[in-house]
Design an enzyme around this catalytic site. Sequence first.
Site, PDB file in Angstrom:
ATOM      1  CD  GLU A 201     -25.978 106.058  19.968  1.00  0.00           C
ATOM      2  OE1 GLU A 201     -26.139 106.997  19.955  1.00  0.00           O
ATOM      3  OE2 GLU A 201     -25.889 105.293  18.924  1.00  0.00           O
TER       4      GLU A 201
ATOM      5  CG  ASN B  64     -33.621 105.192  14.877  1.00  0.00           C
ATOM      6  OD1 ASN B  64     -34.275 106.205  14.450  1.00  0.00           O
ATOM      7  ND2 ASN B  64     -32.841 105.415  15.791  1.00  0.00           N
ATOM      8  CG  ASP B  65     -32.004 102.537  17.971  1.00  0.00           C
ATOM      9  OD1 ASP B  65     -31.653 102.948  16.966  1.00  0.00           O
ATOM     10  OD2 ASP B  65     -31.542 103.307  18.868  1.00  0.00           O
TER      11      ASP B  65
ATOM     12  NE  ARG C 216     -28.123 108.514  22.653  1.00  0.00           N
ATOM     13  CZ  ARG C 216     -27.306 109.003  22.374  1.00  0.00           C
ATOM     14  NH1 ARG C 216     -26.980 110.263  23.210  1.00  0.00           N
ATOM     15  NH2 ARG C 216     -26.005 108.760  21.428  1.00  0.00           N
ATOM     16  CG  ASP C 217     -30.411 104.632  23.981  1.00  0.00           C
ATOM     17  OD1 ASP C 217     -31.259 105.416  23.768  1.00  0.00           O
ATOM     18  OD2 ASP C 217     -29.241 104.687  23.290  1.00  0.00           O
TER      19      ASP C 217
ATOM     20  CB  SER D 190     -33.770 103.527  22.297  1.00  0.00           C
ATOM     21  OG  SER D 190     -33.642 103.754  20.832  1.00  0.00           O
TER      22      SER D 190
HETATM   23  C1  FRU Z   1     -28.960 104.763  18.462  1.00  0.00           C
HETATM   24  C2  FRU Z   1     -29.697 106.249  19.152  1.00  0.00           C
HETATM   25  C3  FRU Z   1     -30.080 105.987  20.441  1.00  0.00           C
HETATM   26  C4  FRU Z   1     -31.192 106.970  20.693  1.00  0.00           C
HETATM   27  C5  FRU Z   1     -31.897 106.947  19.372  1.00  0.00           C
HETATM   28  C6  FRU Z   1     -32.570 107.945  18.927  1.00  0.00           C
HETATM   29  O1  FRU Z   1     -29.317 104.486  17.109  1.00  0.00           O
HETATM   30  O2  FRU Z   1     -29.013 107.132  18.524  1.00  0.00           O
HETATM   31  O3  FRU Z   1     -28.981 106.171  21.165  1.00  0.00           O
HETATM   32  O4  FRU Z   1     -31.895 106.635  21.602  1.00  0.00           O
HETATM   33  O5  FRU Z   1     -31.019 106.344  18.332  1.00  0.00           O
HETATM   34  O6  FRU Z   1     -33.284 107.903  17.784  1.00  0.00           O
END
Ligand code: FRU
Length: 525
Positions: A233, A57-58, A178-179, A115
């Site tokens: 996020e 993902n991200d 987070r992130d 992330s």
């Molecule tokens: C966004 C998210 C982030 C998190 C990550 C987990 O897509 O939900 O907030 O860090 O993906 O995989």
Amino acid sequence: MRGQLWLKLLLLIVMVGSLAMLGGCSAMVTAEPGDAITLDEPFRPQYHVSVPQMWANDPNGLVFYDGEYHLFYQHNPDDVVWGPMHWGHAVSADMVNWTHLPIALYPDELGTIFSGSAVIDWDNTAGFGEEAMVAVFTHNDDGRQMQSVAYSTDKGRTWTKVAGNPVLEPPKNIRNFRDPKVFWYETAGGAGHWVMAVSGGNIILFFTSPDLLHWESSGGFGLTHGATCGVWETPDLFPLPIDGGPGTRWVLAVAIGGCAPAGGSGVQYFVGDFDGLTFTSDNDKDTILWADFGADFYAPQSWSEAPDGRRLWLAWLNNWAYAQDIPTSTWRGSFSVPRELALVTTADGVRLTQQPIAELQQLRGEHWQWRDEVIGPDANLLADVSGETLEIMAEFAIDDLNEADRFGFRVRTGDDESTTIGYATKARTLYVDRAQSGDVAFSPGFGAAHTAAMEPVDGLIRLHVLIDSSSVEVFGNDGRVVFSERIFPAGDSLGLELFLDGQQVTLNALDIWQLEPATFRVDDL
Ligand code: FRU
């Protein structure tokens, strides 16, 4: 004589040796058969970077260093759905051709690796060594989220997590934390400090630090601003010149887990000021600005340290509403094309534009072009053009808005299949309709049309379209309105049409290129 023989033998040994070494080196950069990604699975992107296998993902830790653009990303190496997160890793000299490297960050006793971002610590403020690459990421321990640090002194190849992790515990009563996006903020006289923008639910929290290890709270932005109907996020925060400069505004981009214009997750942004401590918006609380009106643009991150002052970002080309159900089998996860960002003044205010990076033009192959055509309803201009991977650049003049109700392109057409990219002249909207785009059954709501307001500029509608095996990206009026969409058409749905509902439309210019596949190598995963 004897001397000459020895010399010859020595030369031979040196030659064989260097050939062997060359072989060894070239195995690093030119993947052997079996190591290269073949790109022939159904829906495997031909020029968008995608995870070689399993789940992604991200995008994370985007940083340019020593000739390489790094792309780390959320990765589950054990399954094609989300799971224990690692940081996967790929590098590229041009953001088009990529080499996949081994996993950079693994889960540990503090949790899985969510992330985050990466910087180069030019002044060695953290004491990790000269020009250390430093990753700041979220440790997720069963929902308890905290920020941690790892560093690399070998161009991101191997990583050491800091003994003092986590470096930042969640503030009281904040669960989603987070992130972290980290960057260096320069103050007067060459001084400065590190800044972290990190999500705290429906707020972006700011922290500052002299050394990436000790962080102090410096402010927050959100709660009542913009769209708040989903968790915020993956923030990004950067300055951009307005209309090329000299004026500058800051952009705070925030991904939001629900209620985006095309349904599910999406990306909003705020334009305003950042004073080194906190962000303030130029717009009122109710202004909502969306970066993308398609369904599949999430968690974008821009590269730190990109050369020539460019601000470049890419996003996960997906939507949490159905990401784990899309019909790919051995891999699930790909990214948008990298885009160059700018701020432009419009009638509504200062807005973000995105354009595909110029580096993609190296993929252009066969070229078709038309100039100054008046298109009637029965024209079939594109009867001879087809392809799985195409780039379209078109300019339509619509001074008399009554002439056509709708016009645009139908792409990836086949038996009962097509994706429509159209402009509705009366409504003044740009839209992408993927209701009949191919496999839409895997998720209710996937097969829908997505719409955004777009005024003509000087009587012109410009469309820049990138088509790949399972995506369509549309950049309207020089990137003012953007749609990023996944589609899953049959492999033989390769047709292209220019369509018109109404009398006529003037086509000032149309260029179409076949796009060649980019090169993706796998370096010893
Ligand atoms: C966004 C998210 C982030 C998190 C990550 C987990 O897509 O939900 O907030 O860090 O993906 O995989």
